[in-house]
Design a protein around this motif. Sequence first.
Motif, short mmCIF file in Angstrom:
data_model
loop_
_atom_site.label_atom_id
_atom_site.label_comp_id
_atom_site.label_asym_id
_atom_site.label_seq_id
_atom_site.Cartn_x
_atom_site.Cartn_y
_atom_site.Cartn_z
N LYS A 48 9.44 -10.61 -3.14
CA LYS A 48 10.92 -11.18 -3.79
C LYS A 48 11.95 -10.10 -3.28
CE LYS A 48 9.16 -14.06 -7.07
NZ LYS A 48 9.14 -14.48 -8.70
N PHE A 81 15.83 -11.22 -9.71
CA PHE A 81 14.77 -12.27 -9.22
C PHE A 81 15.35 -13.57 -9.96
CE2 PHE A 81 12.36 -8.33 -9.84
CZ PHE A 81 12.29 -7.99 -8.47
N THR A 85 19.53 -13.83 -5.52
CA THR A 85 18.19 -13.82 -6.07
C THR A 85 17.47 -14.26 -4.48
OG1 THR A 85 17.78 -16.26 -6.36
CG2 THR A 85 18.92 -14.68 -8.21
#
Length: 191
Positions: free
Chosen positions: A25, A160, A182
């Motif tokens: 991520k 995130f 994000t």
Amino acid sequence: MNKKELRNKYLKMRKNLQYEEVEKKSKNIIQKLMDTAWYRQSNTIMSYIDFRNEVITRSFIKHALKDNKRIIVPITDMSSKILILSELKDFDNELCQSSYGILEPKKEYVRVVSCNLLDLVLVPGLAFDTSGYRIGYGGGYYDRLLQRLPQKTITIGLAFEFQIVGNIPVESFDRKVDFIITEERIIRHEH
């Protein structure tokens, strides 16, 4: 939920992330950041150095240094409760762990820089809302820094997607970030 409850909840949620997930991520978030005009047009960038499953910034910092960006990292001054800003020139050799366990410049590599020189500031947080408010670790260090920045400085929270919440309780000293990136989107704070 109050700030303390939110802080504990999101600290626990982030702590439970697998490193592979954090890494995947983070790469996505950093790529989004580096694709922006904000990054390309900035000469002097302040970045936190990731800690405890925050969005990973280490590879970003190394890449930005190769891109001839001036990179500024924070030093936590617990006596004055402010962040001292120091220019970093060599990620691999100039840092050591602070008493908080965060990487900070070794004493001989502290090169203090004025916050007036910053074009872009990357801000960590445990949770953000779509208005740009954040919950940090509770020391108020980033709120005090954000208050001192010139109007031209762009501030970006890195988070995130699960760290985006409906509303964060706001106090008079809380400061917003301009944008949040994000792995799924770029949020311009809603008015």
